[in-house]
Motif scaffolding. Structure first.
Motif, PDB file in Angstrom:
ATOM      1  N   ALA A   1       0.800  -1.228   0.000  1.00 36.04           N
ATOM      2  CA  ALA A   1       0.000   0.000   0.000  1.00 36.04           C
ATOM      3  C   ALA A   1       0.832   1.277   0.000  1.00 36.04           C
ATOM      4  O   ALA A   1       0.457   2.250  -0.638  1.00 36.04           O
ATOM      5  N   SER A   2       1.943   1.294   0.677  1.00 33.61           N
ATOM      6  CA  SER A   2       2.717   2.541   0.763  1.00 33.61           C
ATOM      7  C   SER A   2       4.010   2.495  -0.048  1.00 33.61           C
ATOM      8  O   SER A   2       4.845   3.389   0.082  1.00 33.61           O
ATOM      9  N   LEU A   3       4.164   1.468  -0.873  1.00 37.10           N
ATOM     10  CA  LEU A   3       5.447   1.267  -1.557  1.00 37.10           C
ATOM     11  C   LEU A   3       5.480   1.879  -2.951  1.00 37.10           C
ATOM     12  O   LEU A   3       4.463   1.990  -3.626  1.00 37.10           O
ATOM     13  N   ARG A   4       6.696   2.228  -3.354  1.00 33.62           N
ATOM     14  CA  ARG A   4       6.984   2.684  -4.716  1.00 33.62           C
ATOM     15  C   ARG A   4       7.922   1.655  -5.338  1.00 33.62           C
ATOM     16  O   ARG A   4       9.006   1.405  -4.805  1.00 33.62           O
ATOM     17  N   ILE A   5       7.505   1.071  -6.440  1.00 29.55           N
ATOM     18  CA  ILE A   5       8.234  -0.039  -7.047  1.00 29.55           C
ATOM     19  C   ILE A   5       8.576   0.299  -8.493  1.00 29.55           C
ATOM     20  O   ILE A   5       7.746   0.837  -9.230  1.00 29.55           O
ATOM     21  N   CYS A   6       9.780  -0.059  -8.900  1.00 30.53           N
ATOM     22  CA  CYS A   6      10.204   0.085 -10.290  1.00 30.53           C
ATOM     23  C   CYS A   6      10.386  -1.307 -10.886  1.00 30.53           C
ATOM     24  O   CYS A   6      11.127  -2.114 -10.345  1.00 30.53           O
ATOM     25  N   VAL A   7       9.682  -1.572 -11.965  1.00 32.76           N
ATOM     26  CA  VAL A   7       9.821  -2.830 -12.698  1.00 32.76           C
ATOM     27  C   VAL A   7      10.654  -2.531 -13.936  1.00 32.76           C
ATOM     28  O   VAL A   7      10.290  -1.668 -14.739  1.00 32.76           O
ATOM     29  N   ILE A   8      11.769  -3.225 -14.068  1.00 34.68           N
ATOM     30  CA  ILE A   8      12.633  -3.036 -15.227  1.00 34.68           C
ATOM     31  C   ILE A   8      12.698  -4.362 -15.975  1.00 34.68           C
ATOM     32  O   ILE A   8      13.112  -5.377 -15.414  1.00 34.68           O
ATOM     33  N   ASP A   9      12.248  -4.345 -17.225  1.00 32.30           N
ATOM     34  CA  ASP A   9      12.254  -5.566 -18.018  1.00 32.30           C
ATOM     35  C   ASP A   9      13.039  -5.368 -19.309  1.00 32.30           C
ATOM     36  O   ASP A   9      13.536  -4.280 -19.581  1.00 32.30           O
TER      37      ASP A   9
ATOM     38  N   THR B   1       0.608  -8.806  -9.652  1.00 30.97           N
ATOM     39  CA  THR B   1       0.925  -9.074  -8.245  1.00 30.97           C
ATOM     40  C   THR B   1       1.082  -7.782  -7.461  1.00 30.97           C
ATOM     41  O   THR B   1       0.594  -7.665  -6.326  1.00 30.97           O
ATOM     42  N   LEU B   2       1.750  -6.803  -8.049  1.00 38.26           N
ATOM     43  CA  LEU B   2       1.899  -5.510  -7.365  1.00 38.26           C
ATOM     44  C   LEU B   2       0.535  -4.876  -7.114  1.00 38.26           C
ATOM     45  O   LEU B   2       0.269  -4.366  -6.009  1.00 38.26           O
ATOM     46  N   HIS B   3      -0.337  -4.907  -8.106  1.00 39.43           N
ATOM     47  CA  HIS B   3      -1.676  -4.347  -7.923  1.00 39.43           C
ATOM     48  C   HIS B   3      -2.448  -5.103  -6.851  1.00 39.43           C
ATOM     49  O   HIS B   3      -3.090  -4.486  -5.997  1.00 39.43           O
ATOM     50  N   ARG B   4      -2.372  -6.439  -6.875  1.00 35.33           N
ATOM     51  CA  ARG B   4      -3.074  -7.244  -5.863  1.00 35.33           C
ATOM     52  C   ARG B   4      -2.544  -6.979  -4.458  1.00 35.33           C
ATOM     53  O   ARG B   4      -3.285  -7.069  -3.484  1.00 35.33           O
ATOM     54  N   SER B   5      -1.273  -6.651  -4.348  1.00 44.22           N
ATOM     55  CA  SER B   5      -0.702  -6.400  -3.020  1.00 44.22           C
ATOM     56  C   SER B   5      -0.994  -4.982  -2.536  1.00 44.22           C
ATOM     57  O   SER B   5      -0.634  -4.629  -1.425  1.00 44.22           O
ATOM     58  N   GLY B   6      -1.613  -4.184  -3.380  1.00 47.19           N
ATOM     59  CA  GLY B   6      -2.032  -2.848  -2.949  1.00 47.19           C
ATOM     60  C   GLY B   6      -1.148  -1.710  -3.409  1.00 47.19           C
ATOM     61  O   GLY B   6      -1.356  -0.561  -3.008  1.00 47.19           O
ATOM     62  N   VAL B   7      -0.152  -1.985  -4.255  1.00 49.89           N
ATOM     63  CA  VAL B   7       0.683  -0.903  -4.768  1.00 49.89           C
ATOM     64  C   VAL B   7      -0.158  -0.090  -5.744  1.00 49.89           C
ATOM     65  O   VAL B   7      -0.731  -0.629  -6.695  1.00 49.89           O
ATOM     66  N   ASP B   8      -0.248   1.201  -5.487  1.00 49.63           N
ATOM     67  CA  ASP B   8      -1.008   2.096  -6.346  1.00 49.63           C
ATOM     68  C   ASP B   8      -0.336   2.200  -7.716  1.00 49.63           C
ATOM     69  O   ASP B   8       0.892   2.264  -7.802  1.00 49.63           O
ATOM     70  N   ASP B   9      -1.135   2.218  -8.766  1.00 57.13           N
ATOM     71  CA  ASP B   9      -0.587   2.283 -10.119  1.00 57.13           C
ATOM     72  C   ASP B   9       0.331   3.495 -10.296  1.00 57.13           C
ATOM     73  O   ASP B   9       1.323   3.417 -11.012  1.00 57.13           O
ATOM     74  N   GLY B  10       0.033   4.580  -9.624  1.00 58.18           N
ATOM     75  CA  GLY B  10       0.881   5.776  -9.693  1.00 58.18           C
ATOM     76  C   GLY B  10       2.219   5.612  -9.004  1.00 58.18           C
ATOM     77  O   GLY B  10       3.115   6.439  -9.180  1.00 58.18           O
ATOM     78  N   ASN B  11       2.361   4.553  -8.214  1.00 59.50           N
ATOM     79  CA  ASN B  11       3.619   4.277  -7.510  1.00 59.50           C
ATOM     80  C   ASN B  11       4.432   3.173  -8.179  1.00 59.50           C
ATOM     81  O   ASN B  11       5.351   2.631  -7.578  1.00 59.50           O
ATOM     82  N   ILE B  12       4.053   2.826  -9.407  1.00 64.96           N
ATOM     83  CA  ILE B  12       4.779   1.817 -10.172  1.00 64.96           C
ATOM     84  C   ILE B  12       5.379   2.484 -11.398  1.00 64.96           C
ATOM     85  O   ILE B  12       4.671   3.134 -12.165  1.00 64.96           O
ATOM     86  N   ALA B  13       6.689   2.323 -11.563  1.00 64.23           N
ATOM     87  CA  ALA B  13       7.356   2.757 -12.787  1.00 64.23           C
ATOM     88  C   ALA B  13       7.712   1.504 -13.578  1.00 64.23           C
ATOM     89  O   ALA B  13       8.100   0.490 -13.002  1.00 64.23           O
ATOM     90  N   HIS B  14       7.579   1.578 -14.891  1.00 70.55           N
ATOM     91  CA  HIS B  14       7.902   0.439 -15.753  1.00 70.55           C
ATOM     92  C   HIS B  14       8.916   0.918 -16.786  1.00 70.55           C
ATOM     93  O   HIS B  14       8.627   1.790 -17.593  1.00 70.55           O
TER      94      HIS B  14
END
Length: 157
Positions: free
Chosen positions: A11-19, A37-50
């Protein structure tokens, strides 16, 4: 004794996915699994960088650059290296693994190794969402839990 462990809540995390672009028919499935999985765990879409890089050899530098921004609680590195008839596999897979591990140790940001290193295309397919699960999803879950564990360690009395 005080037990410290992280939760699976993002819920409070910012995650970067690098593929990687290389073997994108496999890596795309890993990325889909990681993002779900990130969405299911509660990571907000705005806190995900791809971020996408050409191949597995480029992952460590991209991970290091992302980690050094200080914007991410964890990084998920996704790729696929399939053994061929040359020694290219050994160099790419080994250097990607060493480099990704070094980024985490040097920066203190968890960088999860979600790079498939397989002997055959069939093995890669099995690990990208068929009978052996989705290793991208597993890497994302590991990133969330590790980021939370490190936060808990830092906040422990």
């Amino acid at each position: 004794m005080k037990r410290i462990e992280g939760s699976g809540s993002g819920a409070s995390l910012r995650i970067c996915v690098i593929d990687t672009q290389w073997n994108d028919f496999i890596v795309g499935r890993l990325t889909e699994g990681a993002l779900a999985t990130l969405h299911r765990s509660g990571v907000d879409d705005g806190n995900i960088a791809h971020v996408t890089v050409p191949g597995a050899f480029e992952l460590p530098l991209a991970c290091k650059t992302a980690a050094e921004t200080g914007r991410y609680d964890a990084i998920v590195a996704l790729g696929c290296v399939i053994r061929g008839a040359t020694t290219h596999y050994d160099f790419v897979a080994g250097e990607a693994a060493k480099g990704i591990a070094k980024v985490g140790l040097d920066t203190g940001v968890p960088v999860v190794f979600g790079v498939l290193t397989t002997e055959t295309i069939e093995q890669a397919i099995e690990r990208a969402g068929t009978k052996l699960g989705n290793k991208g999803a597993e890497a994302a879950a590991c990133a969330v839990e590790t980021a939370n564990t490190l936060k808990a360690i830092k906040e422990a009395e």
